[in-house]
Write a protein that holds these residues in place. Structure first.
Motif, PDB file in Angstrom:
ATOM      1  N   VAL A   1       0.844  -1.203   0.000  1.00 52.89           N
ATOM      2  CA  VAL A   1       0.000   0.000   0.000  1.00 52.89           C
ATOM      3  C   VAL A   1       0.875   1.247   0.000  1.00 52.89           C
ATOM      4  CG1 VAL A   1      -1.671   1.333   1.340  1.00 52.89           C
ATOM      5  CG2 VAL A   1      -1.963  -1.130   1.083  1.00 52.89           C
ATOM      6  N   ILE A   2       1.935   1.242   0.795  1.00 52.49           N
ATOM      7  CA  ILE A   2       2.838   2.402   0.851  1.00 52.49           C
ATOM      8  C   ILE A   2       3.499   2.620  -0.506  1.00 52.49           C
ATOM      9  CG2 ILE A   2       4.975   3.279   1.861  1.00 52.49           C
ATOM     10  CD1 ILE A   2       4.193   1.847   4.435  1.00 52.49           C
ATOM     11  N   MET A   3       3.890   1.538  -1.151  1.00 55.72           N
ATOM     12  CA  MET A   3       4.522   1.638  -2.457  1.00 55.72           C
ATOM     13  C   MET A   3       3.502   1.870  -3.573  1.00 55.72           C
ATOM     14  SD  MET A   3       7.834   1.316  -2.089  1.00 55.72           S
ATOM     15  CE  MET A   3       7.600   2.330  -0.626  1.00 55.72           C
ATOM     16  N   GLN A   4       2.245   1.972  -3.176  1.00 52.11           N
ATOM     17  CA  GLN A   4       1.141   2.139  -4.126  1.00 52.11           C
ATOM     18  C   GLN A   4       1.095   0.976  -5.122  1.00 52.11           C
ATOM     19  OE1 GLN A   4       1.379   6.038  -5.854  1.00 52.11           O
ATOM     20  NE2 GLN A   4       1.052   7.093  -3.908  1.00 52.11           N
ATOM     21  N   ASP A   5       1.517  -0.180  -4.648  1.00 48.38           N
ATOM     22  CA  ASP A   5       1.460  -1.406  -5.445  1.00 48.38           C
ATOM     23  C   ASP A   5       0.128  -2.083  -5.138  1.00 48.38           C
ATOM     24  OD1 ASP A   5       1.935  -3.602  -6.944  1.00 48.38           O
ATOM     25  OD2 ASP A   5       3.679  -4.315  -5.824  1.00 48.38           O
ATOM     26  N   TYR A   6      -0.950  -1.420  -5.559  1.00 48.39           N
ATOM     27  CA  TYR A   6      -2.285  -1.900  -5.190  1.00 48.39           C
ATOM     28  C   TYR A   6      -2.652  -3.204  -5.901  1.00 48.39           C
ATOM     29  CZ  TYR A   6      -2.462   2.844  -3.466  1.00 48.39           C
ATOM     30  OH  TYR A   6      -2.184   4.010  -2.816  1.00 48.39           O
ATOM     31  N   GLU A   7      -1.980  -3.466  -7.004  1.00 48.47           N
ATOM     32  CA  GLU A   7      -2.237  -4.732  -7.687  1.00 48.47           C
ATOM     33  C   GLU A   7      -1.884  -5.917  -6.796  1.00 48.47           C
ATOM     34  OE1 GLU A   7      -0.880  -7.068 -11.785  1.00 48.47           O
ATOM     35  OE2 GLU A   7      -0.325  -4.969 -11.431  1.00 48.47           O
ATOM     36  N   ARG A   8      -0.746  -5.803  -6.110  1.00 51.84           N
ATOM     37  CA  ARG A   8      -0.343  -6.877  -5.202  1.00 51.84           C
ATOM     38  C   ARG A   8      -1.315  -6.979  -4.017  1.00 51.84           C
ATOM     39  NH1 ARG A   8       4.693  -9.376  -4.414  1.00 51.84           N
ATOM     40  NH2 ARG A   8       5.615  -7.947  -5.929  1.00 51.84           N
ATOM     41  N   VAL A   9      -1.796  -5.831  -3.552  1.00 54.54           N
ATOM     42  CA  VAL A   9      -2.723  -5.834  -2.419  1.00 54.54           C
ATOM     43  C   VAL A   9      -4.030  -6.514  -2.800  1.00 54.54           C
ATOM     44  CG1 VAL A   9      -4.001  -4.370  -0.816  1.00 54.54           C
ATOM     45  CG2 VAL A   9      -1.697  -3.726  -1.499  1.00 54.54           C
ATOM     46  N   VAL A  10      -4.565  -6.118  -3.928  1.00 55.09           N
ATOM     47  CA  VAL A  10      -5.838  -6.696  -4.366  1.00 55.09           C
ATOM     48  C   VAL A  10      -5.669  -8.187  -4.642  1.00 55.09           C
ATOM     49  CG1 VAL A  10      -7.633  -6.591  -6.134  1.00 55.09           C
ATOM     50  CG2 VAL A  10      -6.612  -4.481  -5.271  1.00 55.09           C
ATOM     51  N   ALA A  11      -4.559  -8.541  -5.271  1.00 54.73           N
ATOM     52  CA  ALA A  11      -4.322  -9.967  -5.557  1.00 54.73           C
ATOM     53  C   ALA A  11      -4.239 -10.767  -4.255  1.00 54.73           C
ATOM     54  CB  ALA A  11      -3.041 -10.120  -6.366  1.00 54.73           C
TER      55      ALA A  11
END
Length: 974
Positions: free
Chosen positions: A561-571
């Motif tokens: 989330v901090i890295m704004q890597d929301y794809e990984r979060v959602v996955a």
């Protein structure tokens, strides 16, 4: 860990090795160059005053840059140190054997008291030249004066205290003015307020000092040979001018508090240090028999202003029986002792002698040492010579003393502008904390030093102090420069590993729950720190691997989330069936690409919420990219779930007003599959103009045909203008629907008739309903009874057609009569036209001799002219000049051509030998051609009046002055 240390060491000290190769100055372990370019000046810098007194110096006082000196028996020398070349000499005017005993100068340098050995006292103001005798003071040998620094001015001392050799303390006030100087005594009053005693009785009052504390409280310090007294009391606000009687009255029945020491010099002296002008003293030093009592002054204490007292004994070479100190002066960190042949400076922090200055015997014995509190200069004199000391950078080495006393905060305060010294202090403080097992404090200090990184890190590792090691790394990381990217990367990675290890240990221990939560918060703060953001982002792959290796999915999601890597979060949420959380992340960050990627998964489990999220995104989502997710979903879902897909498509079509064909086609397919009623209403709402329809007509036709929606097919046929197919299909559904289709080709009567014949044939042959067939005749005016009769069978009786046949015959009769009437009207119209033509041929106008041209205003009959029906008359050339510029280009060319031809016909023939018959024939032809040319010119030029015709209307917006000639016209008016 060892490899990280080695790599960090190489990067950290690479620049140091380069510098060592370029200079011969050694670099110590602290990392700072320790070399002095020039000899440092001493703290106490002595200067001999260029002054040769005519007589021996008895006494000397200095205050506010005003110096007063007693010379010989009867001379007083005053010098303004701002103007040393303008000394002022005053004679005491004494004829007896009286000599100056002591002199006292106030803080303003305005009031000088001169005590004589005959128990008399003289007064001299800076603004006057005459010495005045203080008559009320006679009979008292003055030992000390306590000046009033709060009420004193240049003309008035305010209430002051005077100490005598008999132990009495008097209160007095001296006031002078130019108008009363010679008529009144300057001493306003002189009254006793107290008597100081020692065990043997009254003792001389050696020193007096008046200080004011808070809330109207006054502190009076008085010293004898062995005792130091304190008088504490309040002076009511507004009564300060009445003196200090109230302070001494408190101690009328009992002794005030005092300090007493057994040894005796025969006198004592107290000195004070004031940081800046007009502030209270901060520290004191009392020179007495046992040594020097040093301490600070705390004005907030209720009963005693003295604080942090300690006695510094005299250095071993001072024997009070043989070589006793004469005077004392106090500076910020030292007190100076005056001996008969030398000056010693002792540090008040450790009692060590840090400075000693011997004087040559030729100068004589040292007599007195005083300090000017306003400019912080120290003066020393003998009977022959005057010296002055300047105090320069007194605090330069104080940091060492505080450091050796383990007072590190003070040490850092006094070397904050000297980084090489600050580094030494920090290293000493860090080592001190480490030895005392204050590992966290030690880590914080080590991080600020230039000591080798790996040595410090290994020191904490060997002590098994991971928390302190983390603190050291955090502080070290915060001190790195942005250019030191390698070191930043190594420290960031190492700290992440340490945090994960520490969290793993604490998580398994329920008793350490609070510590775990606190550490977790620190770790998250570390990950979210703006300073570490770029480094963490560039090395996020390594951080993800570390988090994965520790199985810390919670912080993996947090870091993503901090890295704004929301794809990984959602996955991650989808893998753990946390579909609501995944949708919340998508809705919160509104990333269109993530919606397109994860919608196929989410809509399978939470269709309504997903559609709600799509709708909330509005036009930011391209519905075409969501159609694959809806197609997969609708193929395996029930009708109720398909309704969610329809809801979103309807939102796109009706709310967002999407015009993409794929969206409309997909909505059509959903309607055809589940909502036939909505299908027809959608088609009708879309209209019948093919250019404004957003769905594919052929696809819609095929779709409706496959699902048997005939009415919808008829509508599509109508939009495609395939009216025959529409009527054919409509006849299978409803005759009225077919009739509505048959009337659509309004501009093609033949096709309309053909369509109505189809309907009539269907009604007659299929439905066998004669009445309906007759109704078709009344519905379409193009159909006649004779068109329908062939469709009926032979056995049908005429009774069914009687009315229709009669109506048809009546229509024929009416049509014939109408044609006759039109023929008669045409004949009459032709007759009237012929009559009008004949009348026009005979029409004429009269012109009076005085008539003038409407354009040039010259007589009309002088040249060829035109007369218009409106009454306007123009010369031929004037009319031509007015009309020609406004003619179209082609007419202008034609007119020019006709004029050339007309001019050619007017020239006489060059041949003089032609036969007469030939000449006559040619002339006839020329005259005929000439008349025709003139007629053609008239048709162009005189087609209408130039003032009343269309030409005038067309020129209404034409400017009066040609824009191309505007400048020329404007200049002509100047």
């Amino acid at each position: 860990m060892a490899s990280i240390l080695d790599e960090y060491e190489d990067s950290l000290h690479r620049s140091v090795s380069v510098q060592q190769s370029r200079t011969s100055v050694g670099i110590p372990h602290s990392g700072y160059v320790n070399a002095r370019l020039e000899k440092e000046t001493p703290i106490f810098n002595k200067q001999r005053i260029d002054f040769a007194p005519p007589e021996k110096i008895n006494s000397l006082v200095v205050s506010s840059n005003q110096l007063c000196m007693s010379l010989g028996k009867d001379t007083l020398l005053r010098i303004d140190l701002g103007k040393p070349d303008e000394p002022n000499q005053v004679e005491l005017g004494r004829k007896d054997e009286a000599r100056v005993y002591k002199m006292f100068l106030d803080h303003t340098g305005s009031h000088l008291l001169i005590a004589l050995n005959t128990s008399e006292c003289l007064y001299l103001n800076r603004s006057v030249q005459k010495v005045r005798v203080l008559s009320r003071w006679k009979g008292h040998l003055i030992e000390s004066v306590g000046w009033n620094k709060f009420l004193g001015s240049e003309t008035n001392t305010g209430p002051i205290l005077v100490g005598t050799s008999q132990g009495q303390i008097y209160e007095a006030e001296i006031s002078v003015s130019e108008g009363s100087l010679f008529s009144t005594n300057p001493d306003q009053y002189f009254r006793q307020v107290y008597t100081l005693e020692e065990e043997s009785g009254p003792a001389p009052v050696c020193c007096l000092e008046i200080e004011r504390g808070i809330e109207g409280k006054f502190f009076i310090i008085a010293t004898t040979r062995k005792r130091l007294f304190q008088f504490v009391g309040k002076v009511p606000e507004g009564t300060e001018q009445q003196g200090f009687s109230s302070v001494f009255a408190v101690h009328a029945d009992h002794l005030p508090s005092f300090r007493e020491f057994p040894a005796n010099l025969g006198f004592s002296e107290i000195a004070f240090y004031t940081p800046k002008l007009r502030s209270n003293p901060r520290s004191f030093a009392w020179m007495m028999g046992n040594g020097v009592l040093y301490g600070t002054l705390d004005y907030s204490r209720p009963d005693s202003v003295l604080s942090d007292e300690r006695v510094w004994v005299y250095p071993p070479d001072i024997d009070i029986t043989v070589n006793k100190p004469i005077s004392i002066v106090l500076t910020q960190f030292h007190f100076l002792l005056l001996l008969s042949d030398r000056v010693k400076a002792v540090c008040t922090l450790n009692g060590q002698v840090v400075f000693q200055d011997l004087f040559l015997e030729k100068f004589g014995s040292l007599t007195r040492m005083i300090k000017d509190p306003t400019v912080q200069q120290i003066w020393i004199h003998t009977e022959k010579v005057v010296f002055r000391y300047h105090v320069q950078r007194e605090s330069r080495d104080v940091w060492k003393m505080y450091m050796n006393m383990n007072k590190f905060d003070l040490a850092k305060e006094y070397c904050k502008d000297r980084p090489e010294c600050l580094d030494i202090v920090l290293a000493k403080e860090a080592e001190h904390c480490f030895q005392n097992k204050r590992y966290l404090d030690s880590a914080k200090c080590y991080a600020l030093t230039q000591n080798y990184f790996e040595e410090i890190a290994l020191k904490f590792i060997e002590a098994k102090q991971e928390e302190a090691l983390m603190e050291f790394l955090i502080k070290k990381l915060s001190n790195l420069k942005p250019s030191e990217k390698t070191q930043t990367t190594l420290l960031t990675t190492w700290l992440t590993e340490l945090y994960l290890n520490w969290l793993g240990i604490l998580q398994g221990d329920p008793s350490q729950r609070n510590l775990y939560l606190d550490t977790r918060e620190k770790f998250r703060t570390f990950l979210s720190s703006p300073k570490n953001k770029d480094c963490l982002f560039n090395n996020r792959a390594s951080i993800y691997e570390l988090l994965a290796s520790h199985g810390d999915t919670e912080h993996m999601v947090y870091f993503a989330v901090i890295m704004q890597d929301y794809e990984r979060v959602v996955a991650h949420h989808c893998q753990h069936d946390e579909y609501d959380e995944a949708l919340n992340v998508l809705s919160r960050h509104k990333d269109e690409k993530l919606f397109y990627k994860f919608s196929p998964v989410l809509i399978q489990h939470i269709p309504k919420k997903v559609v709600d999220a799509w709708i909330s995104m509005g036009s930011r989502l391209d519905a075409r990219n969501l159609i694959p997710a809806l197609v997969n979903y609708s193929q395996s879902a029930s009708t109720q779930q398909i309704n969610e897909a329809i809801r979103y498509m309807e939102f796109c079509v009706y709310q967002l007003e999407e015009t993409q064909q794929a969206i409309h086609n997909y909505l059509l397919s959903l309607y055809a599959l589940c909502r036939p009623d909505s299908l027809l209403s959608y088609l009708e709402q879309a209209g019948t103009n093919p250019n404004r329809i957003h769905y594919d007509l052929k696809y819609a036709l095929r779709l409706c045909a496959e699902h048997g929606h005939h009415r919808a097919c008829v509508h599509v046929y109508k939009v495609m203008e395939l009216y025959e197919e529409a009527v054919d299909l409509a006849l299978q559904v409803d005759v009225d629907l077919a009739k509505s289709c048959a009337d659509l080709p309004e501009d093609d009567e033949e096709l309309r008739k053909k369509l109505w014949l189809k309907i009539a044939r269907h009604v007659v042959q299929e439905e066998k309903d004669v009445k309906k067939a007759m109704a078709c005749l009344s519905s379409c005016a193009l159909l006649k009874i004779e068109d329908v009769l062939p469709f009926f069978p032979d056995f049908v009786t005429i009774d069914h057609f009687k009315e229709a046949i009669c109506n048809s015959l009546e229509d024929y009769n009416k049509h014939i009569e109408e044609l006759k009437r039109e023929m008669e009207e045409a004949t009459q119209s032709a007759k009237r036209i012929r009559e009008d033509i004949q009348e026009m041929r005979n029409k004429y106008g009269s012109v009076e001799p005085q008539e003038k041209c409407a354009a040039c205003d010259f007589p009309l009959l002088n040249r060829p002219f035109y007369l218009f029906l409106c009454g306007h008359m123009f010369h031929y050339d004037c009319l031509l000049q007015a009309v020609f510029p406004n003619l179209p280009a082609y007419k202008q060319a034609k007119l020019e051509d006709l004029q050339k031809k007309l001019a050619a016909t007017s020239q006489p023939s060059k041949s003089h030998h032609r036969p007469k018959d030939a000449d006559t024939s040619s002339l006839g032809k020329g005259q005929q051609s000439r008349e025709q040319i003139k007629a053609d010119i008239d048709d162009i030029v005189a087609a209408e009046c130039v003032y009343c015709g269309e030409l005038m209307i067309r020129s209404i917006d034409k400017p009066f002055i040609d824009p191309q000639k505007y400048e020329e016209e404007m200049q002509s008016w100047l």
